[in-house]
Scaffold this motif. Structure first.
Motif, PDB file in Angstrom:
ATOM      1  N   CYS A 178      -3.067   9.768   2.412  1.00 10.06           N
ATOM      2  CA  CYS A 178      -3.027   8.312   2.394  1.00 10.06           C
ATOM      3  C   CYS A 178      -3.783   7.726   3.569  1.00 10.06           C
ATOM      4  O   CYS A 178      -4.158   6.559   3.561  1.00 10.06           O
ATOM      5  CB  CYS A 178      -1.590   7.808   2.383  1.00 10.06           C
ATOM      6  SG  CYS A 178      -0.786   7.799   3.991  1.00 10.06           S
ATOM      7  N   GLY A 179      -3.993   8.529   4.604  1.00 11.45           N
ATOM      8  CA  GLY A 179      -4.758   8.042   5.751  1.00 11.45           C
ATOM      9  C   GLY A 179      -3.908   7.436   6.835  1.00 11.45           C
ATOM     10  O   GLY A 179      -4.420   6.942   7.834  1.00 11.45           O
ATOM     11  N   LYS A 180      -2.594   7.472   6.666  1.00 10.06           N
ATOM     12  CA  LYS A 180      -1.759   6.806   7.669  1.00 10.06           C
ATOM     13  C   LYS A 180      -1.716   7.587   8.978  1.00 10.06           C
ATOM     14  O   LYS A 180      -1.912   7.016  10.037  1.00 10.06           O
ATOM     15  CB  LYS A 180      -0.344   6.596   7.122  1.00 10.06           C
ATOM     16  CG  LYS A 180       0.545   5.804   8.056  1.00 10.06           C
ATOM     17  CD  LYS A 180       1.813   5.309   7.369  1.00 10.06           C
ATOM     18  CE  LYS A 180       2.645   4.478   8.322  1.00 10.06           C
ATOM     19  NZ  LYS A 180       3.777   3.814   7.677  1.00 10.06           N
ATOM     20  N   CYS A 181      -1.459   8.882   8.916  1.00  9.07           N
ATOM     21  CA  CYS A 181      -1.347   9.614  10.187  1.00  9.07           C
ATOM     22  C   CYS A 181      -2.594  10.469  10.440  1.00  9.07           C
ATOM     23  O   CYS A 181      -3.249  10.948   9.520  1.00  9.07           O
ATOM     24  CB  CYS A 181      -0.064  10.441  10.256  1.00  9.07           C
ATOM     25  SG  CYS A 181      -0.072  11.960   9.319  1.00  9.07           S
ATOM     26  N   LYS A 212       2.851  18.252  12.666  1.00 10.78           N
ATOM     27  CA  LYS A 212       2.549  17.028  13.404  1.00 10.78           C
ATOM     28  C   LYS A 212       2.459  15.810  12.500  1.00 10.78           C
ATOM     29  O   LYS A 212       2.208  14.706  12.972  1.00 10.78           O
ATOM     30  CB  LYS A 212       1.218  17.175  14.150  1.00 10.78           C
ATOM     31  CG  LYS A 212       1.226  18.242  15.221  1.00 10.78           C
ATOM     32  CD  LYS A 212       0.033  18.110  16.128  1.00 10.78           C
ATOM     33  CE  LYS A 212      -0.060  19.287  17.079  1.00 10.78           C
ATOM     34  NZ  LYS A 212      -0.505  20.525  16.398  1.00 10.78           N
ATOM     35  N   CYS A 213       2.656  15.997  11.206  1.00 14.32           N
ATOM     36  CA  CYS A 213       2.385  14.895  10.278  1.00 14.32           C
ATOM     37  C   CYS A 213       3.584  13.970  10.110  1.00 14.32           C
ATOM     38  O   CYS A 213       4.721  14.321  10.392  1.00 14.32           O
ATOM     39  CB  CYS A 213       1.961  15.448   8.922  1.00 14.32           C
ATOM     40  SG  CYS A 213       0.473  16.431   9.043  1.00 14.32           S
ATOM     41  N   LEU A 214       3.264  12.765   9.631  1.00 14.80           N
ATOM     42  CA  LEU A 214       4.298  11.762   9.410  1.00 14.80           C
ATOM     43  C   LEU A 214       5.157  12.084   8.200  1.00 14.80           C
ATOM     44  O   LEU A 214       6.342  11.805   8.177  1.00 14.80           O
ATOM     45  CB  LEU A 214       3.609  10.403   9.230  1.00 14.80           C
ATOM     46  CG  LEU A 214       4.494   9.182   9.051  1.00 14.80           C
ATOM     47  CD1 LEU A 214       5.034   8.726  10.394  1.00 14.80           C
ATOM     48  CD2 LEU A 214       3.716   8.038   8.420  1.00 14.80           C
ATOM     49  N   LEU A 229       0.848  -1.183   0.000  1.00 15.78           N
ATOM     50  CA  LEU A 229       0.000   0.000   0.000  1.00 15.78           C
ATOM     51  C   LEU A 229       0.892   1.245   0.000  1.00 15.78           C
ATOM     52  O   LEU A 229       1.865   1.302   0.740  1.00 15.78           O
ATOM     53  CB  LEU A 229      -0.860  -0.031   1.268  1.00 15.78           C
ATOM     54  CG  LEU A 229      -1.986   0.962   1.412  1.00 15.78           C
ATOM     55  CD1 LEU A 229      -3.067   0.662   0.378  1.00 15.78           C
ATOM     56  CD2 LEU A 229      -2.579   0.869   2.803  1.00 15.78           C
ATOM     57  N   GLN A 272       2.032   4.031   1.287  1.00 15.55           N
ATOM     58  CA  GLN A 272       2.051   4.877   2.481  1.00 15.55           C
ATOM     59  C   GLN A 272       3.512   5.153   2.834  1.00 15.55           C
ATOM     60  O   GLN A 272       4.350   4.285   2.670  1.00 15.55           O
ATOM     61  CB  GLN A 272       1.373   4.170   3.655  1.00 15.55           C
ATOM     62  CG  GLN A 272      -0.138   4.059   3.494  1.00 15.55           C
ATOM     63  CD  GLN A 272      -0.834   3.631   4.774  1.00 15.55           C
ATOM     64  OE1 GLN A 272      -0.228   2.986   5.623  1.00 15.55           O
ATOM     65  NE2 GLN A 272      -2.092   3.973   4.906  1.00 15.55           N
ATOM     66  N   LEU A 294       8.507   5.372   8.019  1.00 23.37           N
ATOM     67  CA  LEU A 294       9.181   6.173   9.045  1.00 23.37           C
ATOM     68  C   LEU A 294      10.602   6.437   8.584  1.00 23.37           C
ATOM     69  O   LEU A 294      11.230   5.573   7.999  1.00 23.37           O
ATOM     70  CB  LEU A 294       9.259   5.376  10.340  1.00 23.37           C
ATOM     71  CG  LEU A 294       8.082   5.385  11.279  1.00 23.37           C
ATOM     72  CD1 LEU A 294       8.431   4.503  12.466  1.00 23.37           C
ATOM     73  CD2 LEU A 294       7.791   6.783  11.755  1.00 23.37           C
TER      74      LEU A 294
END
Lengths: 834, 438
Positions: free
Chosen positions: B345-348, B388-390, B186, B188, B191
């Motif tokens: 993407c909806g991850k964070c 604050k985002c990934l 997927l 995304q 880290l």
């Protein structure tokens, strides 16, 4: 210590091992950094952003690499402009972490407000309400008032079965889901079942299952525990009760020899007629046994306790019929007849009985000169008591599967661990991932092979000779790896072996451990993958394992079956029974129907007692619900019979019996319930007030158990002995049936859990494509399987997992299976489908 | 740029440059041959470092330095080219890939040699399926002519080239999400750390470069760093492709030296504002731009990485969107926010929830259902997402919002009412087929 890192978190100095994440370092000093996606058992992903903290690092001069000092001569600490996620950031020496500032509090408030914009307002009907991390953190960080226009909320699917509507064990509420990926990561990282994933993206992202059947994992229930909201619930518990109404009772799962620590949540409820009933089973943390996991059989397989088919009163045969009787009448008749039978009394007990039950049973039987036997198909208890895993009497620490890694060899032979002892499968997998050398020896592939350094494939019948071959120096790379490993464990099972074969295999395994000097030390030894929870306990208490057979009863004048049903299993028929038969049981089994006296027993959840796990750990369980009707604990019944015969001198309460065990059985010397109930702090700390974990009852306050010292540790010098399996022959033209174990079966203690029924396979045989082609069978065909005189109808599964010439036949699916490998013929069923 | 002086858009000077024989006749693959047969990988890296080439994907990170970060002694390594080109207003790579494909391929191949990688993946946005078809024909020709494959120019160097088409996700232009996507996962972001230079594709050291970046490389190797530095500024050498769109007379791509002023770009090369209207605002780096109010000082700003940064914006991929005086910024921001909400993407949490929330507020504002306080709320929510985002996507989503609220707040306030906020009416449900590809 060189590998310790010292840092400061909110003004408190803490030293932790290098590589520790800030969130865990904080936990060490009781500083709960709020998290949703982080779970100490899973790899960090930093997705939810709830754990934001200010991180200051020691400043270094770019040119020289020297630490920059301030006026006071202390290292200068520089803070970055952005907050960082404590769950993904490893500690550094001199690091300064601030979690208690307004900036951090504001940031966490912000994240929580975001999460709530898409979360429904259904706490009042949500199963998680009351033990919900999102609810808890909303009280700490949530806004008092919503700034989000309610009509703009995105409505998502609720009550989504992860599977078909009839076979789903887990339901998903997509509106409650906060996309933390704990469930998908559990499946990928811990269970290695890649059946859950994210679908779509952005605000539309959702959890989906893509296996057939849906969420096809034996560990699926664990995701409902670690779900930090009420998005995942079990079909069993959903809308069943509110957490604050529940009373918790510690227990030990009795479905397999792992001995998972569990908790029963119970409540008195009107809809059950005011009775105290079990509402759910949760794992109870024991890092040495099951960490914080249990399998789905353990979670959902308790319903037999509440079955209306339970026996509730003693039955005595009068005029050819079993009729209800008083305990006095039944016990008097039993004791008189048993005493008269004397040495012609044969007692056969099942391995589900507690230590106390088995001991009282043995005392009563042997007190009058009779034979007390464990009715079980896997031999070797006489060896696991000697060379079984060690308690570390001399080193202080016992054998702990959680600590095994590099330097340890693990041999799994003749067992499909995932089907027979699921949690051991998880532990062995994790040990292999930590660097243990896993050797898997079997006649067919199993899921354990995935993690094996060496897969040893032998022909059915050659398990013993394969093991014996490992003693020849330099015979194979895996033999060398095993011999040279610092520590070694052997798990042995019974696949492809009859009872005599299992005795030979156990001996061969013991020989291997003895010859390679892997006995009598912690992290070393032999583990039987028993078919029941307390077979190891029976062995420790001195019961001989002998499967029920006509020969065993040939000279008997009286028989006493406790917790075993050889007639139902097809191992005995009515004509094999002696003149007087007593059955002590939960249900009116086939054997009970043929008995002269039937004594109703209390289930393990209705009384207290102890089990000895396959890792030789004595663990205590507690009563959760009252025993129905006139049922009594097995140990009490046995002690009363023994007393009436003059064979027993101790009381029948479990604690009394346990003291007698400790007094007379050397392995148990010095033990008592208090010792077995001791607890110690466990790491990671995932229970209680902790925010990590969704469930309420994982904290272990009721005992971590005590590992028994093996005979080898107590001074017995283990001796290798001849190990030879009888040769296996089958007539030309027949195939060899290989009975295999399935976790989900139709056993009496699992069948009443009806919600799992759709996941129990129909009786089938797995057949190699080459054999299938020769016979003219296609995948899914109905086949006639001719075994001895019986012919049964089964579904043919054509798969290369079945070796050529071999039929894999699952045990316990309603078709009588042979004890070991047996010749059989198979043909396409002539029956025309209706 | 004068005729005949293009470095990246040489196809504008030479007809049929997409024909391999034409490309070879104009010095094609001489740089690659020179690198493989006469230079060490380190010498190639040094030359690119000396040229001062900076990443053209948006961040402007020094390319040679990036190549030198690869974890030592860890093999295999990969070169991944980012041709995802998904930033609204960006269409420069498409022209390179379509009309000057061999120069791009040669640049990627030199990059692989410098990185000691034997495999190149070119990740192309899925909508460019026709472009990929052309590129694959080019790659087949290179295998035939011995520029790709085993033992190149008689050396031990071997090189393979693969194309991977995206499936329509902006996030897959983020390098770690791109790597996930190539791996079949997927899309995304990962880290960081570890960075791709350490653990990239299949957890191996990986260079991820933009299409335009590597297309510069053949010139640098063939003509040297000094020749390359004749264009551009000291810190931002070379030429840059500018994508002009919006209210401009002559939309399209132009190649100009870095440091060209905005005024020259718009009025000389872009023909000025369409219809002779006033120039209200400009977005220099597509939808993720800081929206800048246009004045003389801005028009005289040289377009290079440093000068634009000094204005509080980013040059990014130089996707210049021109907004004339008729534009209502609240409408523009509705568009950009809808884009980021759609592409999150909806991850964070902050990006997933925050873009959804911002869009709801902006829809209210644009449809007249917003209260006065909603503009402050929008500002609050945007600030709440910020930092604050990934990954950068979430941060990008708030950049135009906060900049417009700062400079053009009046455009937003004018659309609010005194009443309570009313949810914007839901648009009619889309057809299932559209939904599936949504």
């Amino acid at each position: 210590m060189a590998d310790q890192v010292t840092l400061t978190i909110d003004g408190v100095s803490v030293s932790v091992p290098k590589g520790t994440l800030i969130v865990d370092a904080a936990k060490r000093i009781d500083n709960d950094i709020p998290v949703f996606c982080y779970h100490p058992k899973l790899k960090p992903v930093g997705m939810c952003r709830m754990c934001l903290v200010e991180v200051g690092r020691v400043m270094k001069d770019r040119a020289t690499g020297q630490v920059v000092l301030d006026d006071a001569g202390q290292p200068k600490v520089g803070f970055g402009p952005k907050l960082e996620t404590a769950c993904t950031t490893p500690v550094e020496p001199g690091m300064v972490v601030v979690g208690a500032s307004q900036k951090v509090t504001d940031a966490r408030d912000d994240i929580l407000e975001f999460l709530l914009t898409s979360h429904p307002l259904d706490c009042p009907v949500c199963d998680k309400g009351g033990e919900c991390p999102l609810q808890n953190l909303t009280l700490r960080h949530g806004p008092g008032k919503s700034r989000f226009v309610y009509d703009e909320k995105q409505k998502n699917d609720k009550h989504v079965p992860l599977g078909g509507p009839d076979d789903a064990l887990i339901f998903l509420d997509r509106e409650r889901c906060i996309q933390c990926a704990r469930c998908t990561r559990f499946c990928d990282e811990i269970a290695d079942d890649h059946v859950l994933g994210f679908y779509q993206r952005g605000r539309k992202i959702e959890i989906a299952t893509f296996s057939e059947p849906g969420f096809d994992s034996k560990f699926s229930g664990n995701t409902t525990d670690i779900c930090p909201v009420g998005a995942l619930t079990t079909a069993d518990f959903r809308f069943g009760a509110r957490p604050w109404e529940l009373t918790t009772s510690a227990s030990i799962c009795n479905h397999c020899p792992v001995g998972c620590n569990t908790t029963f949540s119970t409540r008195r409820e009107a809809k059950s007629g005011g009775k105290q009933v079990i509402k759910r089973v949760l794992p109870r943390q024991n890092e040495q046994v099951n960490e914080v996991w249990i399998c789905d059989k353990g979670r959902f397989g308790y319903h037999f306790i509440e079955s209306p088919a339970r026996l509730t009163a003693p039955l005595v045969r009068k005029d050819g019929k079993l009729v209800e009787a008083t305990w006095d009448e039944a016990l008097t008749r039993v004791a008189e007849t048993f005493k008269a039978a004397g040495s012609a009394l044969v007692g056969l007990a099942g391995g589900r009985l507690s230590n106390e039950d088995l001991f009282a049973f043995k005392q009563a039987v042997s007190g009058v000169g009779g034979k007390a036997l464990l009715d079980a198909p896997l031999a070797g208890g006489d060896l696991t008591t000697v060379v079984g895993v060690s308690a570390g009497v001399n080193s202080g620490a016992g054998t702990d599967l959680g600590q095994i890694g590099k330097g340890t060899a693990i041999l799994v032979v003749a067992s499909d661990l995932e089907e027979e002892a699921p949690l051991w499968w998880l532990r062995v997998k994790a040990a292999a991932e930590r660097g243990a050398t896993l050797i898997v020896a079997n006649a067919r592939p199993t899921k354990t092979d995935r993690y094996a350094k060496h897969v040893v494939r032998y022909d059915v019948g050659n398990a013993v000779s394969t093991l014996a071959g490992m003693l020849l120096e330099g015979s194979s790379d895996y033999a060398t790896a095993f011999a040279q490993a610092e520590n070694a464990l052997v798990f042995y099972g019974r696949e492809g072996l009859d009872f005599a074969g299992t005795q030979a295999l156990a001996q061969a395994c013991a020989n291997l451990l003895i010859e390679t000097k892997h006995v009598g030390r912690a992290q070393n030894g032999l583990i039987g993958v028993w078919t029941t929870a307390n077979a190891q306990g029976a062995a420790e208490l001195g019961l001989t394992t002998t499967p029920a057979s006509p020969a065993v009863l040939a000279a008997a004048r009286a028989a006493w079956f406790v917790g075993t049903d050889p007639l139902g299993d097809g191992r005995l028929t009515r004509k094999d029974l002696p003149p007087f038969t007593v059955v002590q049981e939960l249900f009116l089994t086939d054997t009970a129907k043929a008995a002269d006296v039937v004594l109703p027993a209390a289930a393990w959840a209705e009384r207290e007692g102890t089990y000895t796990s396959g890792e030789r750990r004595v663990q205590r369980f507690y009563p959760a619900v009252p025993a129905p009707g006139a049922t009594r604990p097995d140990c009490q019944i046995a002690a009363e019979i023994g007393k009436a015969m003059g064979a027993t001198r101790f009381g029948g309460f479990p604690a009394q019996v346990f003291l007698e065990i400790a007094r007379t059985v050397p392995a148990f010397a010095g033990l008592n319930y208090a010792a077995v109930s001791k607890v110690a702090p466990q790491w990671p700390d995932v229970g209680g007030r902790d925010q990590y974990y969704g469930g309420a009852s994982t904290t272990n306050l009721q005992g971590l158990g005590v590992q028994l010292p093996s005979a080898a540790e107590r001074g017995t010098v283990p001796q290798a002995a001849r190990a030879e399996a009888p040769a296996l022959a089958h007539p030309v033209g027949t195939l060899l049936v290989l009975p295999i174990a399935k976790l989900y079966d139709r056993g009496a203690t699992f069948a009443p859990s009806t919600l799992v029924h759709p996941r129990v396979p129909a009786p089938f045989v797995a057949i190699n494509p080459a054999d299938a082609a020769r016979i003219g069978l296609a995948d899914g065909d109905e086949a006639e399987l001719a075994l001895d005189a019986d012919t049964v109808l089964v579904v043919a599964k054509v798969t290369a997992d079945a070796p050529e010439g071999v039929l894999l036949l699952p045990v316990g699916l309603g078709v009588a299976t042979p004890e070991g490998p047996a010749p059989a013929r198979v043909a396409k069923s002539a029956r025309v489908a209706a | 740029m004068d005729q005949g002086k293009h470095i990246l858009f040489r196809h504008r000077d030479i007809a049929n440059l997409r024909d391999l024989d034409v490309y070879l006749a104009h010095g094609g693959f001489e740089a690659f041959k020179k690198a493989v047969t006469t230079l060490t990988p380190q010498q190639v890296i040094d030359e690119v470092k000396n040229a001062g080439l900076r990443g053209r994907g948006g961040a402007g990170f020094p390319t040679g330095l990036k190549w030198s970060f690869l974890t030592k002694d860890s093999f295999p390594r990969y070169v991944v080219i980012n041709s995802d080109e998904s930033e609204p207003g960006t269409f420069k790579d498409r022209e390179i890939l379509t009309h000057n494909p061999f120069q791009f391929l040669e640049g990627a191949m030199i990059t692989a040699y410098a990185s000691q990688a034997n495999t190149i993946y070119n990740y192309v946005r899925g909508e460019y399926w026709d472009v990929v078809a052309g590129l694959e024909r080019c790659v087949a020709q290179l295998y035939e002519r011995g520029f790709l494959g085993e033992k190149l120019f008689g050396t031990e160097f071997k090189l393979d080239f693969f194309h991977h088409r995206g499936a329509g996700a902006y996030i897959c232009g983020e390098e770690s999400a791109l790597l996930e996507s190539i791996e079949g996962k997927l899309g995304q972001p990962r880290l960081k750390p570890p960075f791709p230079a350490d653990k990239g594709l299949y957890a191996k050291p990986t260079v991820v470069n933009n299409t335009e970046t590597v297309t510069n490389v053949p010139f640098i190797i063939q003509h040297g760093a000094a020749a390359y530095r004749q264009n551009g500024t000291e810190k931002s050498p070379g030429t840059k492709l500018f994508c002009l769109s919006g209210h401009i007379q002559k939309p399209g791509n132009v190649e100009l030296p870095l440091g060209t002023t905005l005024r020259e770009l718009i009025y000389t090369h872009g023909g000025g504002i369409r219809g002779g209207k006033g120039f209200k605002a400009v977005m220099l780096s597509g939808a993720s731009s800081v929206v800048l109010k246009v004045d003389d000082a801005l028009l005289d700003t040289p377009l290079d990485y440093e000068s634009v940064a000094a204005k509080g914006a980013m040059l990014g991929s130089a996707s210049v969107i021109v907004l004339d005086e008729t534009v209502d910024l609240s409408w523009v921001i509705l568009k950009t926010t809808r884009f980021f909400k759609h592409e999150s993407c909806g991850k964070c949490t902050p990006c997933r929830e925050g873009t959804f929330w911002m869009l709801s507020i902006l829809e209210r504002i644009n449809q007249g259902g917003a209260a006065k306080a909603d503009v402050d709320l929008l500002q609050n929510v945007a600030s709440q997402i910020q930092n604050k985002c990934l990954c950068p996507l979430g941060e990008f989503s708030v950049t135009p919002v906060l900049a417009s609220l700062k400079t053009f707040r009046g455009d937003f306030d004018a659309r609010t009412t005194d009443g309570a906020p009313k949810a914007a009416p839901k648009s009619a449900p889309k057809k299932a087929a559209v939904e599936a590809g949504d």
